[in-house]
Design a protein around this motif. Structure first.
Motif, PDB file in Angstrom:
ATOM      1  N   SER A 153       2.956   5.745  -3.787  1.00  0.00           N
ATOM      2  CA  SER A 153       1.639   5.181  -3.572  1.00  0.00           C
ATOM      3  C   SER A 153       0.643   6.305  -3.351  1.00  0.00           C
ATOM      4  O   SER A 153       0.985   7.350  -2.791  1.00  0.00           O
ATOM      5  N   ARG A 163      -6.418  12.584  -0.715  1.00  0.00           N
ATOM      6  CA  ARG A 163      -5.660  11.350  -0.944  1.00  0.00           C
ATOM      7  C   ARG A 163      -4.258  11.509  -0.374  1.00  0.00           C
ATOM      8  O   ARG A 163      -3.669  12.584  -0.459  1.00  0.00           O
ATOM      9  N   SER A 166      -3.287   6.688  -1.755  1.00  0.00           N
ATOM     10  CA  SER A 166      -4.357   6.010  -1.032  1.00  0.00           C
ATOM     11  C   SER A 166      -5.497   6.980  -0.788  1.00  0.00           C
ATOM     12  O   SER A 166      -5.276   8.114  -0.365  1.00  0.00           O
ATOM     13  N   ASP A 167      -6.710   6.517  -1.065  1.00  0.00           N
ATOM     14  CA  ASP A 167      -7.886   7.356  -0.814  1.00  0.00           C
ATOM     15  C   ASP A 167      -8.670   6.900   0.403  1.00  0.00           C
ATOM     16  O   ASP A 167      -9.775   7.363   0.656  1.00  0.00           O
ATOM     17  N   GLU A 192       0.811  -1.217   0.000  1.00  0.00           N
ATOM     18  CA  GLU A 192       0.000   0.000   0.000  1.00  0.00           C
ATOM     19  C   GLU A 192       0.848   1.273   0.000  1.00  0.00           C
ATOM     20  O   GLU A 192       0.437   2.285  -0.547  1.00  0.00           O
ATOM     21  N   SER A 193       2.010   1.228   0.636  1.00  0.00           N
ATOM     22  CA  SER A 193       2.817   2.442   0.814  1.00  0.00           C
ATOM     23  C   SER A 193       3.891   2.631  -0.240  1.00  0.00           C
ATOM     24  O   SER A 193       4.509   3.682  -0.312  1.00  0.00           O
ATOM     25  N   SER A 238      -8.821   2.349  -1.182  1.00  0.00           N
ATOM     26  CA  SER A 238      -7.919   1.584  -2.045  1.00  0.00           C
ATOM     27  C   SER A 238      -6.633   2.366  -2.241  1.00  0.00           C
ATOM     28  O   SER A 238      -6.573   3.565  -1.963  1.00  0.00           O
ATOM     29  N   SER A 239      -5.625   1.661  -2.710  1.00  0.00           N
ATOM     30  CA  SER A 239      -4.354   2.340  -2.978  1.00  0.00           C
ATOM     31  C   SER A 239      -3.834   1.883  -4.338  1.00  0.00           C
ATOM     32  O   SER A 239      -4.209   0.824  -4.838  1.00  0.00           O
TER      33      SER A 239
END
Length: 183
Positions: A62, A51, A64-65, A35-36, A68-69
């Motif tokens: 990355s 985001r 992310s909202d 994710e990161s 999801s990412s």
């Protein structure tokens, strides 16, 4: 390495080689490397849509909202090295920069490199600041302060009235001026 308090009050913290962590006041939880963008997150940014963007030393970013990412890498137009800073222009373009250059993303298109008028890469950028007039201020480790506006770059350095050639940070004050502490 980087700390961000987002607009919802969530805290984002990265520690060298120890990944990204987030929390809302009840403790921190690890954010997965998937994710990161990697275990060594060096820069964090929140865009106007809320985001969270993170950049890792592995040259990946990355976004992310909260639900999801998505991870971005060189196949999305990014350089192979890390982005060390972010900014968002008044038209919503995302700007990222690092040692190897400055890149901009308009909408959902790939990142494209921003270059000087002579076509040369803009290197060694350590900080970015968007101005409401559409300018992007770029602090460099060796060329002073640069201003990108309407496709042109102006340089303020020791030869042009700035007392230093290294700009480590750009902040706004109540009058809208930006002051640049140097290292």
């Amino acid at each position: 390495q980087s700390v961000l308090a987002d607009r919802t009050g969530r805290l984002w913290v990265s520690a060298m080689g120890d990944g990204l962590w987030s929390g809302d006041g009840t403790g921190l939880r690890p954010v997965s490397s998937d994710e990161s963008g990697g275990r060594n997150v060096i820069a964090l940014f929140e865009d106007a849509r809320g985001r969270i963007w993170s950049s890792s030393a592995a040259g990946r970013m990355s976004r992310s909202d909260g639900n999801s990412s998505r991870v971005f890498d060189s196949s999305d137009g990014l350089p192979p090295d890390a982005a060390t800073c972010f900014a968002e222009s008044n038209n919503g373009d995302l700007w990222v920069a690092g040692e190897s250059g400055v890149f901009r993303r308009s909408g959902e298109r790939p990142f494209t490199e921003v270059r000087n008028a002579d076509g040369a890469a803009i290197r060694h950028i350590v900080c970015l600041k968007a101005d409401p007039d559409g300018s992007i201020w770029l602090g460099s480790s060796d060329r002073g302060l640069l201003r990108w506006k309407e496709g042109r770059i102006a340089v303020l350095d020791a030869d042009h009235g700035l007392p230093v050639n290294a700009v480590d940070g750009i902040v706004g004050d109540d009058l809208g001026f930006y002051w640049m502490p140097s290292g």
